[in-house]
Structures are given as structure tokens and as C-alpha cells.
Design a protein around this motif. Structure first.
Motif, PDB file in Angstrom:
ATOM      1  N   PHE A  61       0.837  -1.199   0.000  1.00  0.00           N
ATOM      2  CA  PHE A  61       0.000   0.000   0.000  1.00  0.00           C
ATOM      3  C   PHE A  61       0.868   1.244   0.000  1.00  0.00           C
ATOM      4  O   PHE A  61       2.082   1.177   0.226  1.00  0.00           O
ATOM      5  CB  PHE A  61      -0.943   0.001   1.212  1.00  0.00           C
ATOM      6  CG  PHE A  61      -0.250  -0.150   2.533  1.00  0.00           C
ATOM      7  CD1 PHE A  61       0.143   0.955   3.275  1.00  0.00           C
ATOM      8  CD2 PHE A  61       0.007  -1.416   3.051  1.00  0.00           C
ATOM      9  CE1 PHE A  61       0.782   0.805   4.501  1.00  0.00           C
ATOM     10  CE2 PHE A  61       0.642  -1.575   4.269  1.00  0.00           C
ATOM     11  CZ  PHE A  61       1.029  -0.455   5.000  1.00  0.00           C
ATOM     12  N   ASN A  62       0.242   2.382  -0.244  1.00  0.00           N
ATOM     13  CA  ASN A  62       0.920   3.670  -0.210  1.00  0.00           C
ATOM     14  C   ASN A  62       1.211   3.988   1.246  1.00  0.00           C
ATOM     15  O   ASN A  62       0.290   4.116   2.038  1.00  0.00           O
ATOM     16  CB  ASN A  62       0.024   4.738  -0.846  1.00  0.00           C
ATOM     17  CG  ASN A  62       0.673   6.106  -0.863  1.00  0.00           C
ATOM     18  OD1 ASN A  62       1.369   6.496   0.067  1.00  0.00           O
ATOM     19  ND2 ASN A  62       0.432   6.835  -1.932  1.00  0.00           N
ATOM     20  N   HIS A  63       2.503   4.150   1.594  1.00  0.00           N
ATOM     21  CA  HIS A  63       2.844   4.346   3.007  1.00  0.00           C
ATOM     22  C   HIS A  63       2.428   5.717   3.517  1.00  0.00           C
ATOM     23  O   HIS A  63       2.457   5.975   4.714  1.00  0.00           O
ATOM     24  CB  HIS A  63       4.319   4.062   3.290  1.00  0.00           C
ATOM     25  CG  HIS A  63       5.269   5.047   2.694  1.00  0.00           C
ATOM     26  ND1 HIS A  63       5.508   6.278   3.235  1.00  0.00           N
ATOM     27  CD2 HIS A  63       6.050   4.969   1.595  1.00  0.00           C
ATOM     28  CE1 HIS A  63       6.404   6.914   2.500  1.00  0.00           C
ATOM     29  NE2 HIS A  63       6.736   6.136   1.499  1.00  0.00           N
ATOM     30  N   GLY A  64       1.985   6.591   2.631  1.00  0.00           N
ATOM     31  CA  GLY A  64       1.467   7.889   3.052  1.00  0.00           C
ATOM     32  C   GLY A  64       0.116   7.781   3.737  1.00  0.00           C
ATOM     33  O   GLY A  64      -0.320   8.687   4.441  1.00  0.00           O
ATOM     34  N   HIS A  90       9.961  -0.456   3.211  1.00  0.00           N
ATOM     35  CA  HIS A  90       9.706   0.612   2.252  1.00  0.00           C
ATOM     36  C   HIS A  90      10.232   0.125   0.907  1.00  0.00           C
ATOM     37  O   HIS A  90      11.426  -0.110   0.750  1.00  0.00           O
ATOM     38  CB  HIS A  90      10.415   1.900   2.670  1.00  0.00           C
ATOM     39  CG  HIS A  90       9.827   2.500   3.899  1.00  0.00           C
ATOM     40  ND1 HIS A  90       8.719   3.313   3.867  1.00  0.00           N
ATOM     41  CD2 HIS A  90      10.167   2.377   5.205  1.00  0.00           C
ATOM     42  CE1 HIS A  90       8.406   3.681   5.092  1.00  0.00           C
ATOM     43  NE2 HIS A  90       9.270   3.121   5.930  1.00  0.00           N
ATOM     44  N   LEU A  91       9.331  -0.069  -0.041  1.00  0.00           N
ATOM     45  CA  LEU A  91       9.729  -0.565  -1.363  1.00  0.00           C
ATOM     46  C   LEU A  91      10.317   0.546  -2.222  1.00  0.00           C
ATOM     47  O   LEU A  91      11.198   0.312  -3.045  1.00  0.00           O
ATOM     48  CB  LEU A  91       8.528  -1.195  -2.062  1.00  0.00           C
ATOM     49  CG  LEU A  91       7.909  -2.396  -1.341  1.00  0.00           C
ATOM     50  CD1 LEU A  91       6.655  -2.851  -2.072  1.00  0.00           C
ATOM     51  CD2 LEU A  91       8.918  -3.534  -1.240  1.00  0.00           C
ATOM     52  N   ASN A  95       5.618   3.245  -1.930  1.00  0.00           N
ATOM     53  CA  ASN A  95       4.990   1.983  -1.538  1.00  0.00           C
ATOM     54  C   ASN A  95       5.665   1.309  -0.353  1.00  0.00           C
ATOM     55  O   ASN A  95       6.884   1.339  -0.195  1.00  0.00           O
ATOM     56  CB  ASN A  95       4.966   1.017  -2.717  1.00  0.00           C
ATOM     57  CG  ASN A  95       4.074   1.529  -3.821  1.00  0.00           C
ATOM     58  OD1 ASN A  95       2.951   1.950  -3.579  1.00  0.00           O
ATOM     59  ND2 ASN A  95       4.572   1.511  -5.049  1.00  0.00           N
ATOM     60  N   TYR A  96       4.825   0.659   0.438  1.00  0.00           N
ATOM     61  CA  TYR A  96       5.237  -0.050   1.645  1.00  0.00           C
ATOM     62  C   TYR A  96       4.674  -1.465   1.573  1.00  0.00           C
ATOM     63  O   TYR A  96       3.546  -1.672   1.115  1.00  0.00           O
ATOM     64  CB  TYR A  96       4.667   0.673   2.869  1.00  0.00           C
ATOM     65  CG  TYR A  96       5.185   0.191   4.198  1.00  0.00           C
ATOM     66  CD1 TYR A  96       6.418   0.612   4.684  1.00  0.00           C
ATOM     67  CD2 TYR A  96       4.421  -0.655   4.987  1.00  0.00           C
ATOM     68  CE1 TYR A  96       6.887   0.185   5.920  1.00  0.00           C
ATOM     69  CE2 TYR A  96       4.879  -1.081   6.233  1.00  0.00           C
ATOM     70  CZ  TYR A  96       6.110  -0.661   6.689  1.00  0.00           C
ATOM     71  OH  TYR A  96       6.574  -1.072   7.907  1.00  0.00           O
TER      72      TYR A  96
END
Length: 133
Positions: A61-64, A90-91, A95-96
Motif C-alpha cells: 500500500f501507499n505508506h502515506g 519501504h519498497l 509503496n510499503y
């Protein structure tokens, strides 16, 4: 473990598919590929029987979106008897990926993974299970 040899007859199309599978998955030979497929089938049968299995739930998912981590932690806390460990990565800048190690009855693990994967904002999710015993 003793190895038994036997012959297998396959139509041409199925043999070509097997050879492609061997190549794509870098198996040393057809025997190893067939062994892998049989083992995979046996594990999947254990899932259907609700046996104790181990696995991982993977979500990206979006880490934001910090709310996702909070919701994920809440689900995991409620299911703590089945959660072994969690690790996050953290990709890239956006993205996470979270990997949640799980162990328990296959139906329960499927239920937990469905809760995690269906959270709003999850870009990709997958449950991978294997035999635990």
C-alpha cells in the motif's frame, strides 16, 4: 527417503506445458517439477480440511496512508493468537510492504487475510500458506 520410479504417459500438449513449467521455474528436471506440483496439491488439500498451517499475509500500500498501518495493527491485535510476527519494508518513496507471519487453522488464516487485504487502500494482497507439521 526412498525414491520410487514410475513411468508417466502424457499427451504432447501436456508434456510441452510441463517442460515450459520446468523451464520457467528453474527445476532441474521434470521429476522435481512433478514432485513440487504433487506437494503443492497436498498442501492445498490440507487448507480445505482446515488443518493447522503456517503462512504469510502480504499487503502492499501507499505508506502515506498511515491509517492502513493502524487498521492492520488493530486486526493483528484482535487475532494475536494466530500472528507470529510482522515485518515492514519501504519498497520505494511511495509503496510499503507488510509481511505478517501467521499460523493456525487454514480457515482462520483465510479470514484474517481477507480482513487485511480488503482494507481500503490496499494495492495488492496475498495469502501464502504451507504445511506446518
Amino acid at each position: 527417503m526412498a525414491v520410487s520410479r514410475f513411468g508417466v504417459s502424457l499427451d504432447e500438449e501436456l508434456l510441452e506445458a510441463l517442460d515450459k513449467y520446468v523451464e520457467e521455474n528453474a527445476f532441474a528436471n521434470r521429476s522435481r517439477a512433478i514432485r513440487h506440483l504433487i506437494e503443492k496439491n497436498l498442501v492445498e488439500e490440507k487448507w480445505k480440511c482446515d488443518n493447522i498451517v503456517a503462512g504469510a499475509v502480504i499487503i502492499v500500500f501507499n505508506h502515506g496512508k498511515k491509517d492502513i498501518l493502524r487498521k492492520s495493527a488493530e486486526i493483528q491485535y484482535k487475532q494475536k493468537d494466530f500472528i507470529l510476527s510482522t515485518q515492514g519494508f519501504h519498497l520505494n518513496d511511495k509503496n510499503y510492504m507488510e509481511i505478517i507471519a501467521v499460523k493456525g487453522p487454514s480457515r482462520k488464516l483465510t479470514e484474517i487475510s481477507d480482513q487485511l487485504i480488503s482494507m481500503k487502500g490496499i494495492q495488492h494482497g496475498k495469502l501464502v500458506m504451507s504445511k506446518a507439521e
